[in-house]
Write a protein that holds these residues in place. Sequence first.
Motif: not given
Length: 935
Positions: A404-408, A308-314
């Motif tokens: 979005t970057e909030t997941l980080a 699985p992958a997380i793609t960060f889109i701002f």
Amino acid sequence: MASPAERYAAARRRTEDSRTELAQFAGTLGFELDGFQLQACQALESGRGVLVAAPTGAGKTVVGEFAAHLALRTGRKAFYTTPIKALSNQKYAELVARHGSAAVGLLTGDNSVNGEAPVVVMTTEVLRNMLYADSSLLDGLGYVVMDEVHYLADRSRGAVWEEVIIHLPSEVLVVSLSATVSNAEEFGAWLDTVRGDTEVVVSEHRPVPLWQHLLVGNRLYDLFTDPDGDPLEGDEGSLVPGAIVNPELVAMSRQQIRTDRLASSPGRGRRRGQARPAPRGGGRPGGGQRPVSRAQVLDTLDQAGLLPAITFIFSRAGCDAAVEQCVAWGLRLTSPEEGKEIRAVAEERCAEIPSSDLAVLGYWGWLEGLERGLAAHHAGMLPVFKETVEHLFARGLVKAVFATETLALGVNMPARSVVLEKLVKWNGQTHVDVTPGEYTQLTGRAGRRGIDVEGHAVVVWSGSTDPEAVAGLASRRTFPLRSSFRPTYNMAVNLVEQVGRDRARDILETSFAQFQADRAVVGQAQQIRNQNEALAGYAEAMTCHLGDFREYFALRQSISDREKELSRVGAAARRAEARASVETLSRGDVVRLPSGRRSSFGVVLDLVAGKGFDGPSPRILSQDRQVRTIDAQDFTGSVDPVARVRIPKNFNWRSPQERRDLASSLRNALAETGGGDPPPRRRQGAGPQEDAELLRLREAVRAHPCHGCAEREEHARWAVREEKLRRDTQGLQRKIEGRTGTIARTFDRVCDLLAELGYLAPDGRSVTDAGRTLRRINAETDLLVAQCLREGAWAGLPPADLAAAVSALVHESRRDEGGRPERIPRRTEQAIATTHRLWSDLTDREDHHKVPMTREPDPGLAWAVHRWASGHRLDAVLREADLAAGDFVRRCKQLVDLLDQVAAASVDPAVRSAAREAVDVVRRGVVAHTSLTEA
């Protein structure tokens, strides 16, 4: 070989170690503790506080869980704090699974479960409020775990972490868990100062190695290689002797630069109409090809076994659009059995949502994406939707999340791979580059401990990608922790009430913000001492036997300053002259353009509004058929027409043919006037040679004894150095004076304002009844809320109107949302107008006292809240408000929290009653459906 005595001593140590609490705790884990975990736990068991700084996924929370274990074994309490409700509830579930529900409690504001348990998980704000209220739940507290303590750098909420650390009883041991930061030792030194003996444990080792890649087209390239072309791990590769950035990627980047230069030079090196040559080798991947789609990216990762992958889109909209694009492309990452399991989980978790609201919430499109293994994750989603995505992703059923970057910074959602589409993001004001610290935080999600052998960070290639810049982001560790602490109104009245103003001032001087400022002052003070020594040497070197060279140099400086002043005055006069003459231009005037060494001319098409107070700017067609608007201030003097050209009435400057015809007429008009050169103009006004003050200064220089010194220019060079160093030294001195005691000075200004408004006594040393009301209000706009209650801004409002009026102090419109709604009920509008008047008065006072200003009330949510509180359906409310469902629910929950505070703080029985009723009418439907992992 060890001696018998040594073997006996080692055996005794092993026996003693096996009897420790750490040994018993470790025996329950099912895995061996890493070195940094052992070091931190041993320090904690020995009675010392700890700061643990380690990468995401390294296992820092084991240290916090050991603190809970110690509390249970020693009959004390442990509080486990997190920055958001999502993490609190997740950690609560983990601790209940380990210790049982009777031993673990939860306090998040929304949820209160077994709050008197020996181990309680809570948000950091809840603990802060407990400390100010001197809650009985603090009795017997032995340990406080501060998970994600690096949140103290957050501008809006960071002060809470410092408040807790400063105000906790001295006997409480603090366990601070942080992401990898570059100044952990500095933060640890502060903790040692305010909390006592604190062990600093730093680990930069990732338990799961991270590989760095660039995705070019459908091919993955390793970012780092050794000189032989073999790949290297991103975390260590750039530090290995001889490691280099992949030469293939560097070659692609250089080829792209050459291609871009060719594209930006039309006609250069080829005849008109000739086709542009293709790059060698059939085109560079990523340059000559069309951008790869999001579905193709996931398909490539799937084929490489990297899901699985997380793609960060701002962008929230970008996350939703990505799922839609992948669904439209036909991408499916799940088997039929997995799809059925996903649907069952989603239906079970969303069963309490009214069926009439499912369509407006986008449930069916969301479910279709889930069944394919695809999902978005951002703050605009309904909380239960986010919770379901997190649950399914953790189980491996959802394979790709666009976030979005909030997941980080949020819940624990590690993946095998992390994808970054761009290395530029919007920061609320402008587009900025991703920093090395942010890159580390985002890619830290890659690699699941105990599941993956390695993690993968993938940057998608674009035409502007620089592989060496990406390598710099991947290899640097520059994420310093910077305090955002500042005294607030609520903090001030609480401190004055509890410990008095003088003691409060001393307490605030112990903040991390002041600690960092004071440490900087130490270095600057040493720099000043060094520079003063250098100044003495410079002064000796510029000494002249004929007279006072410092006096002589001051005269020379005065001449230079006067010449610059005359130049500025002349330039300002020429700009004013240019602005005035531009305003007289008319359509068809031919003027000289302010560019280049060669004369260039253009014809005025029209005048357009300029920037600010600069007046109009002419839109001009130049001789080379280019249309541009020239700022009036770009002209260096009067803009006088040299000819005129007739412009057709219906001239369309966007038409190439009409531009070509008008440019031809321009050239003909210039030819008739002899090339357009105007007669030379005599400059007006006194020049430098005619200024009386300048003449006087020059005469004084010639008359000074040092003017005749043979070593005059050598002395002057030392004088220039001395003057520059003296200015630098004075600047450093001002910085020191500004930094020393900054927090205490801000606190004094806040207290002065509170005394002026009557929340503190006139001498600012005791709290009034109004101040005790303010103590109960914990909100960003705390003082404005208190002012509204005191001045009766919301008196007499029915529940729906009160909710709508108070929403103006909760809501903050995003840049892509509208401002003031078109319709606001009359009573609500009057209340908001009064609120705004009180805000205006408050900010005037804040400006006078030089304290940070309260943000302006935002009525953008008022109509939607009024409709919702009046019983209207969710679809109608969201449609008219143009709001995302998740945003609306989150704002409503924040509104409920503030209305609860209004009900508790108001002295008006009618307002208290209306606030309680408003809570009930707002907290219904999807708003009442509280997810356990809601942020």
